[in-house]
Design a protein around this motif. Structure first.
Motif, mmCIF file in Angstrom:
data_model
loop_
_atom_site.group_PDB
_atom_site.id
_atom_site.type_symbol
_atom_site.label_atom_id
_atom_site.label_comp_id
_atom_site.label_asym_id
_atom_site.label_seq_id
_atom_site.Cartn_x
_atom_site.Cartn_y
_atom_site.Cartn_z
ATOM 1 N N GLY A 166 6.190 2.960 106.440
ATOM 2 C CA GLY A 166 6.593 1.637 105.982
ATOM 3 C C GLY A 166 6.541 1.416 104.489
ATOM 4 O O GLY A 166 6.534 0.265 104.036
ATOM 5 N N PHE A 167 6.541 2.482 103.703
ATOM 6 C CA PHE A 167 6.513 2.319 102.250
ATOM 7 C C PHE A 167 7.809 1.658 101.774
ATOM 8 O O PHE A 167 8.887 1.919 102.312
ATOM 9 N N THR A 168 7.695 0.806 100.774
ATOM 10 C CA THR A 168 8.835 0.106 100.205
ATOM 11 C C THR A 168 9.042 0.545 98.754
ATOM 12 O O THR A 168 8.097 0.527 97.962
ATOM 13 N N SER A 169 10.253 0.936 98.426
ATOM 14 C CA SER A 169 10.562 1.371 97.070
ATOM 15 C C SER A 169 11.807 0.669 96.558
ATOM 16 O O SER A 169 12.829 0.632 97.246
ATOM 17 N N HIS A 170 11.703 0.142 95.357
ATOM 18 C CA HIS A 170 12.837 -0.513 94.716
ATOM 19 C C HIS A 170 12.938 0.015 93.283
ATOM 20 O O HIS A 170 11.962 -0.023 92.523
ATOM 21 N N ASP A 171 14.107 0.522 92.911
ATOM 22 C CA ASP A 171 14.343 1.019 91.558
ATOM 23 C C ASP A 171 13.228 1.951 91.092
ATOM 24 O O ASP A 171 12.596 1.724 90.060
ATOM 25 N N ASN A 211 17.863 1.708 95.570
ATOM 26 C CA ASN A 211 18.004 2.296 94.231
ATOM 27 C C ASN A 211 16.852 3.273 93.959
ATOM 28 O O ASN A 211 16.055 3.091 93.041
ATOM 29 N N THR A 212 16.803 4.313 94.773
ATOM 30 C CA THR A 212 15.640 5.207 94.755
ATOM 31 C C THR A 212 16.064 6.666 94.816
ATOM 32 O O THR A 212 16.990 7.021 95.548
ATOM 33 N N CYS A 220 7.847 -0.519 92.576
ATOM 34 C CA CYS A 220 9.003 -1.172 91.968
ATOM 35 C C CYS A 220 9.074 -0.759 90.506
ATOM 36 O O CYS A 220 8.086 -0.869 89.770
ATOM 37 N N ALA A 221 10.236 -0.245 90.086
ATOM 38 C CA ALA A 221 10.458 0.177 88.699
ATOM 39 C C ALA A 221 9.449 1.232 88.263
ATOM 40 O O ALA A 221 8.927 1.193 87.148
ATOM 41 N N VAL A 222 9.175 2.187 89.143
ATOM 42 C CA VAL A 222 8.176 3.223 88.876
ATOM 43 C C VAL A 222 8.868 4.558 88.616
ATOM 44 O O VAL A 222 9.761 4.969 89.362
ATOM 45 N N GLU A 262 19.417 2.223 100.750
ATOM 46 C CA GLU A 262 20.673 1.844 100.106
ATOM 47 C C GLU A 262 20.646 2.289 98.653
ATOM 48 O O GLU A 262 19.651 2.090 97.956
ATOM 49 N N ASN A 263 21.722 2.909 98.203
ATOM 50 C CA ASN A 263 21.833 3.423 96.832
ATOM 51 C C ASN A 263 20.693 4.401 96.548
ATOM 52 O O ASN A 263 19.750 4.113 95.816
ATOM 53 N N PHE A 264 20.798 5.587 97.108
ATOM 54 C CA PHE A 264 19.670 6.509 97.104
ATOM 55 C C PHE A 264 20.129 7.962 97.076
ATOM 56 O O PHE A 264 21.270 8.284 97.412
ATOM 57 N N ILE A 265 19.215 8.835 96.692
ATOM 58 C CA ILE A 265 19.336 10.273 96.896
ATOM 59 C C ILE A 265 17.996 10.768 97.410
ATOM 60 O O ILE A 265 16.946 10.495 96.805
ATOM 61 N N ILE A 266 18.015 11.447 98.531
ATOM 62 C CA ILE A 266 16.827 12.068 99.114
ATOM 63 C C ILE A 266 17.049 13.569 99.044
ATOM 64 O O ILE A 266 17.966 14.092 99.672
ATOM 65 N N GLU A 267 16.230 14.271 98.251
ATOM 66 C CA GLU A 267 16.481 15.687 97.975
ATOM 67 C C GLU A 267 15.292 16.548 98.386
ATOM 68 O O GLU A 267 14.194 16.414 97.822
ATOM 69 N N ASP A 268 15.507 17.403 99.403
ATOM 70 C CA ASP A 268 14.476 18.350 99.831
ATOM 71 C C ASP A 268 13.156 17.641 100.081
ATOM 72 O O ASP A 268 12.078 18.097 99.655
ATOM 73 N N SER A 269 13.213 16.511 100.769
ATOM 74 C CA SER A 269 12.011 15.709 100.976
ATOM 75 C C SER A 269 12.040 15.053 102.346
ATOM 76 O O SER A 269 13.024 15.134 103.081
ATOM 77 N N PHE A 270 10.948 14.368 102.678
ATOM 78 C CA PHE A 270 10.742 13.776 104.001
ATOM 79 C C PHE A 270 10.613 12.269 103.848
ATOM 80 O O PHE A 270 9.745 11.787 103.114
#
Length: 560
Positions: free
Chosen positions: A232-237, A220-221, A252-254, A203-211
């Motif tokens: 199962g990786f989790t990413s937030h902001d 927000n990633t 998170c926030a990385v 949700e709220n993301f851009i996936i560019e030339d990646s897997f």
């Protein structure tokens, strides 16, 4: 659409709120559109197959040669942003350093936005907003895209040639494929890496030339070119730039610069700027001291590695190419000592061994392997992120020079009762300082030799610009003069062009810098060459020792 076409589609299980809003290309075989509910304006290109979309297609433009099979729904709001313009609250988790994401954002622009918040607010963010407004409009689902066996998809833009298979839920995002070429005879664009797979919830993301696959959860990633998010990786902001690999753990926030790696369960990266990092299993960080909220953040300079079960309390700053072991609870500031070991004692204190990493063969191996493992190459698209691969460069050499000065000053400071000298929340003993000075000087000699070799082999006699200071913009080492040109640019395109020029001029600017900055700093060319050989001998000794140890282990573990 005429009456006969409508009747054909209705016999095949299709229905619409208003058939007048549905447009299907004459080049599409209607028999390949079955069990679909249409609402709002829908346009379908030639030779497209759409089967089993029970929740409906709503406000979507679909290109040619598209395949959509067993998708719960595809619904877009007329004013959707498709994830473009999302604010990502990196570093300070409370959002004081937001990075606005868009297709093509580079690690360098993102770093300026996050690390220079006042400049970003006054100048950069308006430029980004203008850049976003000028991005070309395109179909929500591009030519040759495949969407198979997915849950609900809403407010998403799928670029041509993208494949999404088994995604659980996607909302407000863009999946960008810069490798797609319309003239290619290969429908699936084998040179493309972009793929969104099984169980992904974003949700709220851009996936560019990646897997991205394996049940990963994104909020927000931004996931940049050549990166892998899986298992199962989790990413937030968080932001991940060129060739990052993230599996099992959490971020998170990385702000993750190129080649940041976290592969293990129970690893938490939070509130930090990293690059060329390798996180050991169980690596943990904290940014919250239960006073002012999660406002603390830290910087792990390029090349930091953490051992298993290491812990860092932010705010902290860890020097380049440092190995972090144990728990560090005193907000360590070790950037004055790059290439070091940091040990955490049982009380959470940080003990630093300056320069110890310089004799590790692993650094040479990293420097050689990173360019070979660039997953962006041979894709036929422009690389968003610029990368300086050299371990010894003006940025790290400047740190080494400062480390030598600091170490010499600390040698005159009395030790405490435990035999240590206190410095910026760390403990150092004099023997470590003396050994560190020797290692730092050997590295300087090695760098001087490499600069001399380049000068002798370089046919371009054009002098570069001299800048006393350099910055690391998430992988790209940039001279201060060039950095100022970037900041003074009048548009995002001009900023990116200035960064390209800085990368192009790096070698000659580095040569000019080294001639000015290092003049007279050591013992002359002959002695420097001898000491460079001594540095090489240390690396070779470490390599042989490592191979010998591996051989002993293999013998011990052998079956017969």
């Amino acid at each position: 659409m005429n009456k006969d076409a409508i009747e054909t589609l209705e016999r095949q299980g299709c229905f619409a709120d208003d058939w007048d809003l549905v447009t299907i290309s004459e080049g599409t075989d209607l028999s390949r559109i079955r069990n679909v509910y249409f609402s709002g304006a829908v346009t379908i290109g030639a030779n497209t197959e759409i089967i089993n979309v029970p929740g409906g297609l709503s406000n979507v433009r679909i290109g040619d040669n598209v395949k959509i099979v067993n998708v719960a729904s595809i619904k877009n709001a007329p004013d959707s942003s498709y994830g473009v313009g999302t604010e990502v609250a990196v570093l300070d988790e409370t959002g004081s350093r937001p990075v606005i994401i868009y297709p093509g954002i580079s690690a360098q622009i993102a770093t300026i936005a996050a690390r220079k918040p006042d400049f970003a607010k006054k100048k950069l963010l308006p430029l980004i907003e203008k850049h976003i407004q000028e991005l070309p409009d395109m179909p929500e689902i591009g030519d040759n895209a495949e969407l198979l066996n997915c849950g609900p998809l809403s407010d998403i833009r799928v670029w041509p040639g993208v494949k999404i298979e088994g995604a659980a839920r996607l909302h407000n995002g863009s999946i960008v494929n810069n490798a797609y070429r319309k003239e290619s005879s290969d429908k699936h664009q084998e040179s493309s890496m972009v793929f969104v797979g099984q169980g992904v919830d974003a949700e709220n993301f851009i996936i560019e030339d990646s897997f991205v696959s394996g049940g990963s959860l994104l909020r927000n990633t931004y996931v940049g070119q050549g990166s892998i998010i899986d298992k199962g990786f989790t990413s937030h902001d968080s932001l991940f730039f060129a060739n990052c690999s993230m599996e099992n753990g959490e971020a998170c926030a990385v702000l993750a610069g190129p080649y940041s790696v976290s592969m293990h369960k129970s690893s938490l990266l939070i509130g930090c700027h990293i690059g060329f990092m390798n996180a050991g299993s169980g690596t943990n960080m904290s940014n919250h001291m239960y006073k002012m909220g999660p406002v603390h953040w830290g910087v792990l300079e390029r090349g930091v590695k953490t051992s298993s079960n290491s812990y860092i309390m932010h705010g902290s700053r860890i020097g380049a190419y440092t190995l972090v072991m144990g728990e560090h609870k005193n907000h360590p500031e070790s950037s004055d000592f790059p290439f070091s070991y940091l040990f955490g004692d049982p009380k959470g204190n940080t003990i630093v061994v300056p320069g110890a990493m310089l004799k590790s063969y692993g650094l040479k191996r990293d420097e050689e392997k990173w360019p070979k493992r660039d997953r962006r190459l041979d894709k036929g698209y422009k690389l968003n992120d610029r990368i300086t691969y050299s371990v010894l460069n003006p940025y790290t050499i400047d740190m080494i020079l400062d480390a030598i000065d600091t170490s010499k000053k600390l040698l005159s400071v009395p030790e405490d009762s435990d035999g240590y000298i206190g410095y910026k929340g760390m403990k150092i003993n004099k023997r470590s300082l003396e050994n560190g000075i020797k290692l730092y000087e050997l590295a300087l000699c090695k760098y001087l030799q490499s600069m001399n070799d380049k000068r002798l082999s370089d046919n371009d006699k054009t002098k570069g610009k001299f800048s006393k200071r350099w910055v690391d913009l998430s992988g790209q080492i940039v001279a201060e003069a060039n950095f100022n040109e970037v900041l003074n640019a009048g548009s995002i395109q001009e900023m990116e062009s200035a960064l390209d020029k800085a990368a192009e001029d790096f070698d000659k600017d580095e040569q000019t810098w080294s001639e000015h900055r290092l003049k007279g700093s050591l013992d002359g060319e002959t002695i420097s060459a001898l000491r460079a050989s001594e540095f090489d001998a240390l690396i070779e000794k470490d390599r042989k020792n490592s191979l010998s140890q591996i051989a002993k282990e293999n013998d011990m573990l052998s079956f017969i």
